[in-house]
Design an enzyme around this catalytic site. Structure first.
Site, short mmCIF file in Angstrom:
data_model
loop_
_atom_site.label_atom_id
_atom_site.label_comp_id
_atom_site.label_asym_id
_atom_site.label_seq_id
_atom_site.Cartn_x
_atom_site.Cartn_y
_atom_site.Cartn_z
N GLU A 59 0.85 -1.19 0.00
CA GLU A 59 0.00 0.00 0.00
C GLU A 59 0.88 1.24 0.00
OE1 GLU A 59 -3.05 -0.18 3.02
OE2 GLU A 59 -3.65 -2.19 2.42
N HIS A 73 -8.82 9.47 2.76
CA HIS A 73 -8.45 8.35 1.88
C HIS A 73 -8.79 8.76 0.46
CE1 HIS A 73 -8.08 4.41 0.11
NE2 HIS A 73 -7.65 3.91 1.27
N ARG A 120 -0.82 8.66 0.98
CA ARG A 120 -2.18 9.04 0.58
C ARG A 120 -2.47 10.54 0.72
NH1 ARG A 120 -5.30 5.17 4.84
NH2 ARG A 120 -4.40 3.63 3.47
N HIS A 174 -11.09 9.78 6.61
CA HIS A 174 -10.85 8.36 6.85
C HIS A 174 -10.29 8.07 8.25
CE1 HIS A 174 -10.07 4.24 5.69
NE2 HIS A 174 -8.76 4.37 5.90
N ARG A 190 -0.71 9.07 9.03
CA ARG A 190 -0.59 7.64 9.33
C ARG A 190 -0.18 6.84 8.09
NH1 ARG A 190 -4.25 3.30 8.81
NH2 ARG A 190 -5.68 4.78 7.86
C1 SIN Z 1 -7.15 0.65 2.66
O1 SIN Z 1 -7.47 -0.52 2.61
O2 SIN Z 1 -6.82 1.31 1.70
C2 SIN Z 1 -7.21 1.33 3.99
C3 SIN Z 1 -6.11 0.90 4.84
C4 SIN Z 1 -5.87 1.91 5.91
O3 SIN Z 1 -6.62 2.87 6.05
O4 SIN Z 1 -4.87 1.78 6.60
#
Ligand code: SIN
Length: 535
Positions: free
Chosen positions: A126, A242, A288, A349, A384
């Site tokens: 991610e 997000h 993000r 988020h 975060r």
């Molecule tokens: C996601 O699945 O993109 C969210 C994961 C997160 O917020 O840490």
């Protein structure tokens, strides 16, 4: 001035429940603490909705933990610090990354099923992670973990669960937290829970915004009640958006996990261009906050059309197998993700700040602990790192439970105290349309304290919130009213912190101060008695 309590009450005239510890909230952070403590002591879990209705349940992506051969806690530490933009607490991050793998082991022993690829645990990548590190259970990792914890809690008799019981305010005597005042929805009555340790795990405050991935319960109740009780809050200006929530009206917004971009999905603008290429070395997998800000610019250029996630080059079988939840939810709204672009927009988020704690989750009030999104342990800094939040809940709740069990063992020969508390300063409620006020606040925060902020907008938002004194002082006997009061309280604190921080850092972006400044390598704190202390 916000009143100390949301209602008038006298504990001599209401029902009382006595347990060794009380946990407020039932997501990963709350249940982890409750289960551990209940191995030796009586625990009450108080939750304002059903046990499972938590932000944990909705978490898709997974849990970031250094478990592969190529990875190490050191690398995870480095990525977490990089995302945190200078404000992470290094000691807290070190605890997070080094204790994380053992906590995952605990979950697996409890029966949580993570995905495997052959004989290796499956890992996805991610944003902000330098390699694949995120354990998952399809795209429903949160619900797998939550269901595992609930199954375990239901099987253990020393955990008493009180659903649909709203925690209103903390009971603090001579600097010690000794319980929590609650409103029991089914009976409409007040009940005081007395305990030697109170653990707040009520999640964050994403409901402050019109568009959020958070469930309707995420109204910052634990943070607001801790503030009113005198606990120190920190980093409240940092709200993470997000980038890729499905652009459909449903609330909470359905998340399209970042793991899909880790799988290779592209972000395209309204003209079909991949706009992240050239904007950041990691392109779609930039942290993000970076992706979100670029998306806001792109959407403006495209006359407010959404941007699109393009997974059409990924094989249909992989999409169906690895992302079954996204597959079927998109199908429900007429999108075949193997053929169609997925319209997405940013959504609030994650509440990065919260109740300031030490490494054992204890606050500045003796006997009061905070964990998960309610807390500010310092691991997230100004932003975060993806999938570090479930891990934070696991790691710090385990540490809290150890600290609480030491305290309870030392006080074993003392009864849980029955102290009289009363309050009578709250005024009767006038004619207030709670739902309309909530929507108004969400729009205000979205417009003036959202992804892009500046002094003019923040000052306007603060003056509007300040006009709601009548609501803050009204004595609702209604959870929706309490939620609105908590949201107004947190909105005011968030705006004040955002105004004070005259720079851009992590998820806090001000277009009047677009650069970070070393002068602001500090944490802003809020206290009930003296707002805005830099420390
Ligand atoms: C996601 O699945 O993109 C969210 C994961 C997160 O917020 O840490």
């Amino acid at each position: 001035m916000i009143p100390r309590y949301l209602i008038n009450y006298d504990t001599d005239n209401i029902e009382k429940v006595f347990t060794d510890a009380v946990v407020v909230g039932s997501g990963i952070a709350g249940l982890t603490a409750a289960l551990e403590i209940s191995k030796q002591f009586d625990v009450a879990v108080v939750t304002k909705s059903e046990l499972k209705e938590t932000a944990t349940w909705y978490a898709q992506g997974g849990v970031a933990t250094a478990v592969s051969q190529e990875d190490s806690p050191k690398l995870h530490f480095r990525d977490t610090l990089e995302a945190g933009a200078g404000l992470c607490d290094r000691e807290a991050v070190s605890v997070l990354v080094s204790e994380g793998p053992d906590r995952i082991g605990d979950l697996i022993r409890m029966g949580a099923q993570f995905d495997w690829q052959g004989d290796r645990i499956g890992l996805s990548r991610e944003g902000g992670h330098s390699l694949a590190r995120v354990l998952h259970s399809g795209d429903s990792t949160g619900s797998e973990i939550e269901a595992t914890l609930i199954r375990t809690a239901n099987a253990w008799q020393s955990v008493q669960v009180f659903e649909h019981r709203f925690s209103i305010d903390l009971l603090v005597d001579k600097g010690r937290c000794v319980g929590v005042l609650t409103f029991d929805e089914p009976t409409g009555s007040l009940i005081a829970h007395f305990a030697k340790a109170v653990i707040l795990a009520t999640g964050g405050a994403g409901q402050l915004y019109s568009v959020t991935t958070n469930p309707t319960i995420s109204t910052g109740d634990g943070i607001a009640m801790a503030y009113r009780a005198g606990a120190v809050l920190a980093d409240m200006e940092f709200i993470q958006f997000h980038p890729t929530a499905l652009d459909r009206d449903a609330m909470p917004r359905f998340l399209i996990t970042e793991a899909l971009r880790g799988e290779g999905a592209y972000l395209r603008d309204c003209n079909g261009e991949r706009f992240m290429v050239g904007r950041h070395p990691l392109a779609e997998l930039a942290p993000r906050d970076v992706v979100t800000r670029v998306m806001v610019q792109v959407m403006e250029r495209c006359h407010d059309k959404p941007v699109y996630l393009d997974a059409t080059h990924i094989s249909e079988s992989l999409l169906r197998e690895r992302y079954p939840n996204i597959w079927s939810r998109c199908r429900e709204v007429g999108i075949d993700i193997s053929k169609d672009l997925i319209p997405v927009r940013p959504a609030a988020h994650y509440t990065v700040g919260g109740v300031r704690t030490d490494l054992n989750g204890e606050t500045n009030i003796a006997g009061l602990y905070a964990t998960g999104e309610t807390s500010c342990t310092g691991v997230h800094g100004a932003n975060r790192l993806a999938s570090n939040s479930l891990l934070e809940g696991l790691v710090f709740s385990k540490r809290i439970s150890m600290a609480v069990m030491r305290k309870l063992a030392a006080e074993e020969d003392q009864q849980v105290e029955d102290i009289r508390f009363q309050y009578s300063a709250v005024k009767p409620v006038g004619d207030i349309d709670i739902a309309a006020e909530r929507s108004w606040l969400q729009k205000l925060m979205t417009d003036y304290a959202g992804v892009v902020r500046n002094e003019e907008g923040l000052l306007f938002a603060l003056s509007e919130v300040d006009k709601k004194d009548d609501i803050l002082k009204a004595g609702f006997m209604d959870p929706a009213g309490f939620e609105l009061q908590n949201m107004l309280c947190i909105a005011g604190l968030l705006i004040k912190s955002a105004l004070t921080r005259k720079e851009s850092r992590g998820v806090h972006y001000r277009d009047d101060y677009p650069e970070p400044s070393d002068r602001w390598l500090i944490h802003l704190e809020n206290r009930y008695t003296e707002d805005m202390v830099a420390g």
